[in-house]
Scaffold this active site. Structure first.
Site, short mmCIF file in Angstrom:
data_model
loop_
_atom_site.label_atom_id
_atom_site.label_comp_id
_atom_site.label_asym_id
_atom_site.label_seq_id
_atom_site.Cartn_x
_atom_site.Cartn_y
_atom_site.Cartn_z
N ASP A 132 0.88 -1.17 0.00
CA ASP A 132 0.00 0.00 0.00
C ASP A 132 0.91 1.21 0.00
O ASP A 132 2.14 1.08 0.14
CB ASP A 132 -0.93 0.00 1.23
CG ASP A 132 -2.26 0.67 0.92
OD1 ASP A 132 -2.26 1.84 0.54
OD2 ASP A 132 -3.31 0.01 1.06
N HIS A 210 -3.77 2.42 -4.74
CA HIS A 210 -3.03 2.29 -3.47
C HIS A 210 -1.58 1.94 -3.74
O HIS A 210 -0.99 1.14 -3.02
CB HIS A 210 -3.67 1.21 -2.59
CG HIS A 210 -4.95 1.63 -1.93
ND1 HIS A 210 -4.99 2.31 -0.74
CD2 HIS A 210 -6.24 1.48 -2.30
CE1 HIS A 210 -6.24 2.55 -0.41
NE2 HIS A 210 -7.03 2.06 -1.33
N GLU A 266 -10.77 1.15 -4.64
CA GLU A 266 -10.60 2.60 -4.51
C GLU A 266 -9.66 3.25 -5.53
O GLU A 266 -8.89 4.16 -5.16
CB GLU A 266 -10.11 2.93 -3.09
CG GLU A 266 -11.10 2.51 -2.03
CD GLU A 266 -10.70 2.95 -0.64
OE1 GLU A 266 -11.52 3.60 0.01
OE2 GLU A 266 -9.58 2.64 -0.19
C1 ACM Z 1 -10.91 -1.17 1.71
O1 ACM Z 1 -11.28 -0.98 2.88
N1 ACM Z 1 -10.52 -0.14 0.96
C2 ACM Z 1 -10.90 -2.49 1.11
#
Ligand code: ACM
Length: 626
Positions: A132, A210, A266
């Site tokens: 991440d 991410h 996201e």
């Molecule tokens: C997440 O909580 N973005 C998977």
């Protein structure tokens, strides 16, 4: 001692029920054929403890292990075992725990210790969020900068790195470097350790979003080729596919897990619109929107994994992709996503934030170390019913449940354990028992005892004996002159945080420690809260109070301005007063009451609450008129 037999199982009615205990503790194992057990699950077993013998009946080594784990739980302080006959099998094949080792790095010994604890409760997947923005945590031989730069940052805590240090990556030798990574040898050793305890380690490599740490270490994989600019890979660049496949080849070499998690959540997708390579890719594939571009990458990676005999698993955004057979959707954004994925015939693991996100507070926030926000006590996790609304036909696609520990606010191992336990025990219980009857009082007592036992072993489990619980204000309706009054919204509430809709602010019901608990109403538009209450007739008014919620993680702030005006006819309003205050960021969620006092007589009351410089949301639960 072990015995082998085709079908030795005594039927329950043939077993002489015995009181008492077995004090010898000698276990014999009967290997039986799977048809002899109560379920086709490889984890099924039968355990028979009498005063004279202990027999485990199992068709597989993992079934035998599960029986032995149950036996360990039957052992009393003197080392004797309660007499029982247990036929047992899990409701779900996937009972998982996720630990985010990116936002904060946890030593490999910590992970080994969690395997010990989790496996004792028959959790069988440990999902590691290995990559991440806050740090890449796995050695990748083909791309050394992932760990020479991408694993180190300025800022001992995620919060410092995010807010104070400009999200900077540094060389490992930098005096302020924080971070770390696992070597492939360490991970292989962890995989073997976990496998011996019935736990599969599931690796997660985030894509396409991410990924700031990757795109700073290898900026040529981003749309602008500049470090520190993007979180999303360039999907039009062939080098991205080479990178992801080479990384996944090393991942598959280390992790034998059939399921390989590829993130997928996201994506901001902003850079793809201006990127010639992404635009060319969209034209080539005949795509009309950026979500389809993401889906094309996920579909490509799904095929790549299938060609290596593995299965893709990803967060629920991946439903947009045309997924290969056997792909699994890990649901996080609520049960509606599970319904959608199941309707599409996809396999599903459930980890909806409302029940399964263990980064939320587990007790009254003022009594707790800082957490992400939200309020998810043990009782909420235990209340989770995985197959609600799931048809019999879809049931076989529901693989299981998982608790997720994101670690933005979890800087050290002891706090990770504090957040994990005993809530992971509720995940274990829900995953093993499914929808079988729940008994909260009994579970809480067992969880409390288990947490005490864990603490005695040096695991920093939360002490349920000190639990304060939700806001007491929730328990008793408040009485006041505007209770039941009609509310006109001069600015709308957000549909996602509508609570009870138009009656929320005058229904006498107070909110709890979770802003999404259906009692707090959220405002993001215009100057935020602006409502007019109709008391039905003119009344004497001495005070108008409103309760507000603040939780800075999700950008919910107390209002800066609080203004009350009153009217007899609903058209001409005169100011009653203001209660404006500076808004101060707080580490923990809090509730504040703003009050305007006076002596007046009116039928209509207008309340306005305006956001301060930091903007964000305003949340209110009740406007009291006295
Ligand atoms: C997440 O909580 N973005 C998977």
């Amino acid at each position: 001692m072990t015995a082998s037999a085709q079908c030795l199982l005594p039927q329950p009615q043939q077993v002489e029920w015995q009181r008492g205990r077995n004090v010898q503790g000698v276990v014999s194992v009967a290997h039986v054929s799977p048809q002899c057990l109560c379920s086709t699950s490889p984890e099924a077993y039968r355990l028979r403890v009498t005063r004279d013998s202990i027999v485990v009946y199992a068709a597989t080594p993992i079934g035998e292990l599960r029986a032995r784990q149950t036996l360990a739980q039957l052992r009393d302080r003197r080392g004797a075992y309660r007499c029982v006959l247990i036929d047992d099998a899990p409701a779900y094949e996937w009972r998982g725990a996720m630990i985010d080792v990116s936002r904060h790095f946890f030593p490999i010994e910590f992970l080994r210790r969690q395997v010990d604890v989790l496996s004792a409760y028959k959790i069988n997947r440990l999902h590691l969020h290995l990559t991440d923005a806050a740090g890449w945590r796995m050695e990748i031989k083909a791309y050394p900068r992932l760990t020479s730069l991408g694993a180190w940052r300025r800022g001992q805590t995620w919060k410092q790195w995010w807010w104070e240090y400009g999200r900077e990556y540094v060389d490992r030798a930098h005096p302020e470097a924080y971070g770390g990574y696992y070597t492939q040898d360490e991970l292989r050793e962890l995989v073997a350790y976990a496998a011996a305890r019935g736990v599969t380690i599931v690796p997660e490599i985030e894509m396409p979003a991410h990924s700031e740490e990757v795109l700073t270490a290898y900026p040529e994989l981003s749309c602008t080729h500049e470090p520190y600019r993007q979180a999303d890979f360039c999907i039009g660049n062939p080098a991205t596919y080479v990178f992801l496949q080479r990384v996944l080849e090393e991942v598959m070499d280390v992790f034998p897990s059939t399921d390989i998690h590829i993130g997928g959540d996201e994506a901001g997708m902003a850079s793809w619109g201006d990127c010639p390579l992404c635009q060319a890719k969209m034209r080539e594939l005949g795509l009309t929107d950026k979500r389809q571009l993401q889906a094309s990458l996920i579909a490509h990676i799904g095929k790549f994994l299938s060609s290596h005999g593995r299965r893709l698993i990803g967060w629920d955004e991946i439903v947009d992709a045309s997924l290969p057979a056997g792909a699994t959707v890990m649901v996080w954004r609520g049960m509606a996503r599970a319904t959608e994925a199941l309707r599409l015939g996809l396999d599903v693991v459930l980890s909806p934030g409302q029940y399964c996100y263990l980064d939320a507070y587990q007790d009254a926030p003022p009594t707790q170390p800082e957490a992400m926000g939200g309020f998810t006590p043990l009782s909420t996790v235990y209340d989770f019913v995985p197959d609600v609304g799931v048809t019999a036909e879809q049931r076989s696609h529901l693989r299981g449940v998982q608790g997720n520990l994101w670690t933005e606010y979890v800087p050290i191992s002891q706090q990770a354990e504090y957040m994990l336990y005993p809530r992971m025990l509720a995940i274990a219980e829900v995953g093993w028992n499914g929808t079988r009857q729940k008994d909260w009082t009994d579970f809480r007592e067992r969880a409390k005892r288990q947490a005490e036992a864990l603490r005695a072993e040096g695991i920093n489990a939360f002490d349920l004996g000190r639990e304060v619980g939700n806001r007491k204000a929730m328990l008793h309706p408040v009485s006041h002159k505007a209770r039941g009054a009609k509310v006109t919204y001069n600015a709308p509430y957000a549909e996602a945080y509508r609570a009870a809709g138009d009656t929320t602010l005058t229904d006498g019901r107070s909110g709890g420690w979770h802003y999404a608990d259906g009692r707090w109403q959220g405002f993001i538009e215009a100057a935020r809260l602006d409502v007019t209450l109709d008391l039905g007739r003119e009344q004497n008014i001495k005070a108008v109070s409103t309760h507000f919620f603040q939780s800075c993680g999700p950008e919910i702030f107390f209002p800066a301005g609080y203004e009350v005006s009153v009217s007899r006819d609903g058209r001409h309003f005169t100011p009653m007063g203001r209660d404006d205050r500076d808004v101060v960021r707080t580490d923990t969620p809090d509730v504040q009451t703003r009050t305007v006092r006076g002596r007046t007589r009116a039928r209509y009351v207008r309340v306005k609450a305006t956001a301060g410089d930091q903007q964000g949301w305003v949340f209110a639960d009740e406007i009291e008129v006295h």
